[in-house]
Structure formats: structure tokens, C-alpha cells
Design a protein around this motif. Structure first.
Motif, PDB file in Angstrom:
ATOM      1  N   ILE A 120      20.239  45.720 -29.100  1.00  0.00           N
ATOM      2  CA  ILE A 120      20.221  46.654 -27.966  1.00  0.00           C
ATOM      3  C   ILE A 120      18.797  46.824 -27.448  1.00  0.00           C
ATOM      4  CG2 ILE A 120      20.691  49.027 -27.251  1.00  0.00           C
ATOM      5  CD1 ILE A 120      23.026  49.048 -29.200  1.00  0.00           C
ATOM      6  N   THR A 121      17.820  46.807 -28.347  1.00  0.00           N
ATOM      7  CA  THR A 121      16.416  46.857 -27.926  1.00  0.00           C
ATOM      8  C   THR A 121      16.078  45.641 -27.073  1.00  0.00           C
ATOM      9  OG1 THR A 121      15.751  48.097 -29.902  1.00  0.00           O
ATOM     10  CG2 THR A 121      14.016  46.911 -28.737  1.00  0.00           C
ATOM     11  N   LEU A 122      16.618  44.493 -27.444  1.00  0.00           N
ATOM     12  CA  LEU A 122      16.410  43.265 -26.660  1.00  0.00           C
ATOM     13  C   LEU A 122      16.979  43.440 -25.256  1.00  0.00           C
ATOM     14  CD1 LEU A 122      15.537  40.175 -26.881  1.00  0.00           C
ATOM     15  CD2 LEU A 122      17.974  39.727 -27.230  1.00  0.00           C
ATOM     16  N   ILE A 123      18.150  44.027 -25.160  1.00  0.00           N
ATOM     17  CA  ILE A 123      18.790  44.265 -23.871  1.00  0.00           C
ATOM     18  C   ILE A 123      17.952  45.207 -23.011  1.00  0.00           C
ATOM     19  CG2 ILE A 123      20.737  45.496 -22.805  1.00  0.00           C
ATOM     20  CD1 ILE A 123      22.487  44.339 -25.077  1.00  0.00           C
ATOM     21  N   GLU A 124      17.366  46.211 -23.646  1.00  0.00           N
ATOM     22  CA  GLU A 124      16.589  47.220 -22.916  1.00  0.00           C
ATOM     23  C   GLU A 124      15.247  46.701 -22.412  1.00  0.00           C
ATOM     24  OE1 GLU A 124      18.291  50.906 -25.683  1.00  0.00           O
ATOM     25  OE2 GLU A 124      16.199  50.297 -25.788  1.00  0.00           O
ATOM     26  N   SER A 125      14.738  45.639 -23.041  1.00  0.00           N
ATOM     27  CA  SER A 125      13.429  45.113 -22.674  1.00  0.00           C
ATOM     28  C   SER A 125      13.412  44.607 -21.241  1.00  0.00           C
ATOM     29  CB  SER A 125      13.040  43.978 -23.627  1.00  0.00           C
ATOM     30  OG  SER A 125      11.853  43.355 -23.198  1.00  0.00           O
ATOM     31  N   ARG A 126      12.285  44.828 -20.555  1.00  0.00           N
ATOM     32  CA  ARG A 126      12.125  44.325 -19.190  1.00  0.00           C
ATOM     33  C   ARG A 126      11.449  42.959 -19.174  1.00  0.00           C
ATOM     34  NH1 ARG A 126       9.901  49.693 -15.963  1.00  0.00           N
ATOM     35  NH2 ARG A 126      11.594  51.102 -16.553  1.00  0.00           N
ATOM     36  N   ASN A 127      11.034  42.486 -20.341  1.00  0.00           N
ATOM     37  CA  ASN A 127      10.382  41.186 -20.446  1.00  0.00           C
ATOM     38  C   ASN A 127      11.362  40.075 -20.036  1.00  0.00           C
ATOM     39  OD1 ASN A 127       9.921  38.623 -22.212  1.00  0.00           O
ATOM     40  ND2 ASN A 127       7.929  39.653 -22.181  1.00  0.00           N
ATOM     41  N   ALA A 128      10.925  39.159 -19.169  1.00  0.00           N
ATOM     42  CA  ALA A 128      11.800  38.115 -18.634  1.00  0.00           C
ATOM     43  C   ALA A 128      12.382  37.226 -19.729  1.00  0.00           C
ATOM     44  CB  ALA A 128      11.038  37.262 -17.618  1.00  0.00           C
TER      45      ALA A 128
END
Length: 340
Positions: free
Chosen positions: A35-43
């Protein structure tokens, strides 16, 4: 340091396959990291997140998604703690997600949520995830929708989506769940003055909370008032008339009756095909919402457009151009930058 800041400096290092394996195997740490991965704005993180979601997609869609909203003081966290604990006691796996577009200003409520949901946070069949500190409602909603899919792939069969913000966040949550529950406090009908008609229009059920002790009669009166109010509003679905119930999270009263109503709703909607129709319509709206969100992100990130927008803002304030003309100029510059 807030969650949003961490993901900028130290991104997740697992592969998409690692996340998939972890979610399916029931690894809570990897579920949280997914879920943290999903929240990241990093492309790069976003690309990996989509790879993960595509692989998890066949395992999604089997849960019941319930949105929960309510006026301040209605006791949402206390209710969710009691309601979720009752459901896990019946053998369900419950995930709790929150939508709070204001959390970027307040710093979020990670500790607060888990403190108020003391029993559920310790339950091995429950998972609580506070909202991301993403800032915009569009970004938070996207992350929540995708978090729902991850939790479903992790075999959580009931997803509770709590809306912490007010106004548009309630509409947004109602458009990503199967059932929308609105919690209200009792007060002999006086609180009707403080509720927006729009909330009543999207509610699939209203629950009057804190119906215990000396407040039982007031709760019953409020339930009657809300039932009357619902009669003058056209239901969202012709096969379902939103009921009004009274509950006490402290005394665990009325929660079983509330759940019976939710299950009746699911059966009724599935029997006439409305359940799947609603889900498919939500998917289409989600796609267009993502298009809007990504177009705005690209527009605001364009250096040429950004400079022009600043100039247009000054010109509007100075009375030199109208907002409509300024918008046209900004969009023309944006299409030009895209090669249009």
C-alpha cells in the motif's frame, strides 16, 4: 518525518512479484509495504505498483466494500472497532481504510486511529490502514481504491472505508464502495439542521449511534426523524429503501441488526443484477477520474505552463483578463507543449 516524505528518499526495494507473493501469503508487513508503494508519487514506484495490481487483479472483487461516514462526535472509530470485532468474531477478515484529504495539513492520525480501535488493531483477522498524507482528494482516492484491491487479494472479505473529511470526500467514498453507511448522533431531531441533503441522498443506511443509557429514547426519536426525512428523498436505487437503525458500540447493541440489513442489501442487489452493474459503473468513473487527475498533474508539472499560469493569475487579479480567457490560454500552451 511523514510517510509522504519517506517515500521520496527511500523507496520500496521489493519487486512486483515479491509484493504479490507477500500479499497472497498473508504477510502483513508486505501488505502494508504494498500500500505504501501505491501511495508513492515516484514514477518508478507507480509503474511497479501497476505491475503488482495487474497480477493481483484476478484475486480481487469478492469482498463487500462498506463506506462509513458521520458527523463529528458520532463515534466512527468506536463504532468501527465494535462492528469490525463483531465481524471477525463471525469468521470474517476485515480491512479498515481511511480517506482523509486534510491529513497532509494535520500530519495524519495513525496513532489516533489505532488507539480508538484498540480491539480491532490487535485482532489477527483485521488490518487497519490510515489514509495517506497525499494532500489532494484525487490522489488519496486513487490510493484508497487501489488499496482496496490489494486487501481483497489478501483475502479480506469485508473492506470498511472510513471518510474522515467532509463534503466531497463523502461523495468520493460512496463511489468506491458497495454500501454507504452514515452514522448520526441523537438529539431529538435538532441535528437534522446540520446534515446536508446530499449525504442523505447517497446513504444506503443511517445508524443513530450512542443509543445507550439515558440516550436510548433520544436515539429512537432521532431515528424516526431521519426516517421521515428519507421519505422525501428519491432513493439511489429503486429496489432499496434506506433503513434507519439505532446502535450502541459501547454495549454492542444493534450491531447484529445493522449487519443483517447490510446482508439483505447485498442479496437484494445481487438478485436483480444491480450489484455488478454498480461495480462496473464505478470502474468506468474511476478510469475518467484517473484521466482527470493525470492530466492535471502533467499540466501543473509543465514549466512553460506553470510560468504562464502565474502570469495569468496576476492578470486576473489586475482585471486585465477574464478567468475563461486565462484558462483558454493555459490550455493552448499545454496542448502546444504536448505537440498538439
Amino acid at each position: 518525518m511523514r510517510t509522504g516524505e519517506k517515500t521520496k528518499t527511500k523507496g520500496p526495494s521489493l519487486s512486483a512479484a515479491d509484493y504479490v507473493e507477500g500479499v497472497i501469503s498473508g504477510d502483513r508487513a508486505k501488505l502494508a509495504r504494498a500500500i505504501t508503494l501505491i501511495e508513492s508519487r515516484n514514477a518508478e514506484h507507480q509503474k511497479r505498483a501497476q505491475e503488482m495490481l495487474i497480477k493481483l487483479l484476478p484475486r480481487t472483487g469478492k469482498s463487500l466494500r462498506i463506506g462509513i461516514s458521520g458527523l463529528p462526535g458520532a463515534g466512527k472509530s468506536t463504532f468501527i472497532d465494535a462492528f469490525g470485532t463483531m465481524l471477525t468474531g463471525q469468521g470474517h477478515k476485515v480491512a479498515v481504510l481511511a480517506v482523509d484529504p486534510t491529513s497532509s495539513r494535520t500530519g495524519g492520525s495513525i496513532l489516533g486511529d489505532k488507539t480508538r480501535m484498540a480491539r480491532l488493531s490487535q485482532d489477527e483477522n483485521a488490518f487497519i490502514r490510515p489514509s495517506p498524507t497525499g494532500g489532494t482528494l484525487g490522489g488519496v482516492a486513487r490510493a484508497t481504491r487501489e488499496a482496496i484491491l490489494v486487501c481483497e487479494a489478501g483475502d479480506f472479505d469485508i473492506i470498511l472505508v472510513e471518510t474522515v473529511g467532509v463534503g466531497q470526500s463523502e461523495i468520493t467514498v460512496s463511489e468506491m464502495v458497495d454500501f454507504f453507511l452514515v452514522l448520526m448522533i441523537s438529539g431529538g431531531g435538532d441535528e437534522l439542521q446540520g446534515i446536508k441533503k446530499g449525504v442523505l441522498e447517497i446513504a444506503d443506511m443511517i445508524a443513530i449511534t450512542k443509543a445507550d443509557g439515558d440516550n436510548v429514547n433520544r436515539a429512537k426519536l432521532s431515528a424516526t426523524d431521519y426516517q421521515h426525512a428519507l421519505r422525501i428523498i428519491t432513493p439511489m436505487n429503486p429496489v432499496w429503501t434506506p433503513p434507519v437503525v439505532t446502535v450502541s458500540a459501547l454495549e454492542n447493541k444493534g450491531l447484529d441488526k445493522l449487519w443483517e440489513k447490510v446482508e439483505l442489501y447485498r442479496r437484494s442487489m445481487k438478485d436483480n443484477g444491480e450489484f455488478e452493474t454498480k461495480r462496473k459503473a464505478q470502474q468506468i468513473r474511476w478510469m475518467w477520474s484517473m484521466i482527470d487527475d493525470r492530466l492535471m498533474s502533467r499540466l501543473r508539472a509543465d514549466d512553460k505552463v506553470k510560468k504562464l499560469a502565474q502570469d495569468m493569475e496576476k492578470s486576473i487579479v489586475a482585471g486585465k483578463v477574464t478567468p475563461a480567457l486565462a484558462a483558454d490560454k493555459i490550455l493552448e500552451a499545454f496542448w502546444s507543449s504536448l505537440g498538439g
